[in-house]
Design a protein around this motif. Structure first.
Motif, PDB file in Angstrom:
ATOM      1  N   PRO A  19       0.784  -1.240   0.000  1.00 58.23           N
ATOM      2  CA  PRO A  19       0.000   0.000   0.000  1.00 58.23           C
ATOM      3  C   PRO A  19       0.818   1.294   0.000  1.00 58.23           C
ATOM      4  O   PRO A  19       0.354   2.308  -0.484  1.00 58.23           O
ATOM      5  N   GLU A  20       2.014   1.254   0.522  1.00 53.69           N
ATOM      6  CA  GLU A  20       2.853   2.460   0.568  1.00 53.69           C
ATOM      7  C   GLU A  20       3.807   2.555  -0.619  1.00 53.69           C
ATOM      8  O   GLU A  20       4.651   3.443  -0.666  1.00 53.69           O
ATOM      9  N   GLY A  21       3.708   1.605  -1.566  1.00 53.00           N
ATOM     10  CA  GLY A  21       4.600   1.604  -2.716  1.00 53.00           C
ATOM     11  C   GLY A  21       5.970   1.040  -2.408  1.00 53.00           C
ATOM     12  O   GLY A  21       6.938   1.310  -3.108  1.00 53.00           O
ATOM     13  N   ILE A  22       6.070   0.221  -1.351  1.00 55.22           N
ATOM     14  CA  ILE A  22       7.350  -0.329  -0.906  1.00 55.22           C
ATOM     15  C   ILE A  22       7.258  -1.850  -0.894  1.00 55.22           C
ATOM     16  O   ILE A  22       6.270  -2.418  -0.437  1.00 55.22           O
ATOM     17  N   SER A  23       8.325  -2.501  -1.363  1.00 58.01           N
ATOM     18  CA  SER A  23       8.346  -3.961  -1.371  1.00 58.01           C
ATOM     19  C   SER A  23       8.619  -4.502   0.027  1.00 58.01           C
ATOM     20  O   SER A  23       9.223  -3.828   0.865  1.00 58.01           O
ATOM     21  N   ARG A  24       8.162  -5.711   0.248  1.00 57.05           N
ATOM     22  CA  ARG A  24       8.419  -6.373   1.528  1.00 57.05           C
ATOM     23  C   ARG A  24       9.864  -6.871   1.575  1.00 57.05           C
ATOM     24  O   ARG A  24      10.485  -6.895   2.630  1.00 57.05           O
ATOM     25  N   GLU A  25      10.402  -7.262   0.415  1.00 56.51           N
ATOM     26  CA  GLU A  25      11.767  -7.765   0.339  1.00 56.51           C
ATOM     27  C   GLU A  25      12.749  -6.633   0.610  1.00 56.51           C
ATOM     28  O   GLU A  25      12.561  -5.517   0.165  1.00 56.51           O
ATOM     29  N   ARG A  26      13.814  -6.976   1.350  1.00 55.74           N
ATOM     30  CA  ARG A  26      14.796  -5.973   1.743  1.00 55.74           C
ATOM     31  C   ARG A  26      16.211  -6.496   1.525  1.00 55.74           C
ATOM     32  O   ARG A  26      16.441  -7.691   1.537  1.00 55.74           O
ATOM     33  N   THR A  27      17.132  -5.559   1.372  1.00 54.90           N
ATOM     34  CA  THR A  27      18.544  -5.921   1.271  1.00 54.90           C
ATOM     35  C   THR A  27      19.060  -6.278   2.661  1.00 54.90           C
ATOM     36  O   THR A  27      18.356  -6.095   3.660  1.00 54.90           O
ATOM     37  N   SER A  28      20.293  -6.739   2.725  1.00 50.93           N
ATOM     38  CA  SER A  28      20.860  -7.136   4.017  1.00 50.93           C
ATOM     39  C   SER A  28      20.966  -5.973   4.994  1.00 50.93           C
ATOM     40  O   SER A  28      20.986  -6.179   6.205  1.00 50.93           O
ATOM     41  N   ASP A  29      20.989  -4.731   4.481  1.00 47.20           N
ATOM     42  CA  ASP A  29      21.037  -3.575   5.380  1.00 47.20           C
ATOM     43  C   ASP A  29      19.654  -2.969   5.636  1.00 47.20           C
ATOM     44  O   ASP A  29      19.545  -1.864   6.166  1.00 47.20           O
ATOM     45  N   GLY A  30      18.597  -3.684   5.249  1.00 43.48           N
ATOM     46  CA  GLY A  30      17.235  -3.270   5.590  1.00 43.48           C
ATOM     47  C   GLY A  30      16.546  -2.341   4.610  1.00 43.48           C
ATOM     48  O   GLY A  30      15.434  -1.900   4.858  1.00 43.48           O
ATOM     49  N   VAL A  31      17.170  -2.033   3.485  1.00 47.13           N
ATOM     50  CA  VAL A  31      16.575  -1.132   2.493  1.00 47.13           C
ATOM     51  C   VAL A  31      15.621  -1.936   1.604  1.00 47.13           C
ATOM     52  O   VAL A  31      15.983  -3.019   1.126  1.00 47.13           O
ATOM     53  N   PRO A  32      14.401  -1.440   1.356  1.00 48.32           N
ATOM     54  CA  PRO A  32      13.476  -2.166   0.476  1.00 48.32           C
ATOM     55  C   PRO A  32      14.061  -2.329  -0.927  1.00 48.32           C
ATOM     56  O   PRO A  32      14.734  -1.427  -1.436  1.00 48.32           O
ATOM     57  N   HIS A  33      13.838  -3.501  -1.539  1.00 46.72           N
ATOM     58  CA  HIS A  33      14.305  -3.727  -2.914  1.00 46.72           C
ATOM     59  C   HIS A  33      13.715  -2.693  -3.853  1.00 46.72           C
ATOM     60  O   HIS A  33      14.439  -2.089  -4.632  1.00 46.72           O
ATOM     61  N   LEU A  34      12.398  -2.516  -3.788  1.00 44.69           N
ATOM     62  CA  LEU A  34      11.700  -1.614  -4.702  1.00 44.69           C
ATOM     63  C   LEU A  34      10.912  -0.605  -3.882  1.00 44.69           C
ATOM     64  O   LEU A  34      10.188  -0.968  -2.964  1.00 44.69           O
ATOM     65  N   LYS A  35      11.075   0.662  -4.243  1.00 43.96           N
ATOM     66  CA  LYS A  35      10.393   1.741  -3.534  1.00 43.96           C
ATOM     67  C   LYS A  35       9.896   2.738  -4.584  1.00 43.96           C
ATOM     68  O   LYS A  35      10.688   3.298  -5.328  1.00 43.96           O
ATOM     69  N   LEU A  36       8.578   2.899  -4.661  1.00 40.46           N
ATOM     70  CA  LEU A  36       7.986   3.834  -5.615  1.00 40.46           C
ATOM     71  C   LEU A  36       7.575   5.120  -4.914  1.00 40.46           C
ATOM     72  O   LEU A  36       7.083   5.071  -3.787  1.00 40.46           O
ATOM     73  N   ASN A  37       7.765   6.237  -5.565  1.00 43.15           N
ATOM     74  CA  ASN A  37       7.316   7.525  -5.030  1.00 43.15           C
ATOM     75  C   ASN A  37       5.830   7.638  -5.334  1.00 43.15           C
ATOM     76  O   ASN A  37       5.446   7.667  -6.485  1.00 43.15           O
ATOM     77  N   ILE A  38       5.036   7.717  -4.293  1.00 42.60           N
ATOM     78  CA  ILE A  38       3.583   7.830  -4.476  1.00 42.60           C
ATOM     79  C   ILE A  38       3.172   9.278  -4.310  1.00 42.60           C
ATOM     80  O   ILE A  38       3.572   9.945  -3.423  1.00 42.60           O
TER      81      ILE A  38
END
Length: 142
Positions: free
Chosen positions: A123-142
């Motif tokens: 819903p926030e335009g952010i993927s559940r999957e994250r890199t090892s440092d906690g950054v979302p794989h995919l992040k869309l500007n909504i």
């Protein structure tokens, strides 16, 4: 209704802001009461009717041919949406054709450029999957 309806996510965010503003003024209400107030503000008799009218459509512009901006594996991009599929309410699988290929490798010795990516965002335009440092794989500007 003459005005465009918000998405379910936008309506829930509105209810959350309304609840916070009322709490600052000394009036506490439940989240469900805030949702009902948002429904009334939009001309509906209750949240369930409002929810049904909004449907579970993606945010505006998330249609094939639509344009999005964001980041993939921390690399900024602009892209055209190739395909959108709703997986469950609020969650969408997108196929994106990037305007410019991005290098996904941070090592100097080699590169891995991508021009087309596929990802699932909530819903926030952010993927559940994250890199090892906690950054979302995919992040869309909504």
């Amino acid at each position: 209704m003459s005005h465009a309806l918000p998405t379910v996510t936008e309506a829930k965010q509105h209810a959350k802001r309304l609840r916070t503003q009322l709490a600052h003024k000394g009036t506490t209400i439940s989240h469900s009461s805030a949702l009902e107030l948002v429904a009334h503000q939009n001309g509906f008799r209750d949240w369930n009717t409002f929810y049904a009218a909004m449907g579970n459509r993606p945010p505006e512009g998330w249609t094939p041919g639509g344009r999005v901006q964001g980041s993939y594996l921390s690399q900024p991009f602009e892209a055209t949406i190739v395909a959108v599929e709703m997986l469950r309410p609020g969650w969408f699988r997108l196929v994106l054709d990037l305007d410019e290929a991005i290098d996904l490798v941070t090592f100097d010795s080699f590169s891995n450029f991508r021009k087309r990516i596929r990802g699932t965002v909530g819903p926030e335009g952010i993927s559940r999957e994250r890199t090892s440092d906690g950054v979302p794989h995919l992040k869309l500007n909504i």
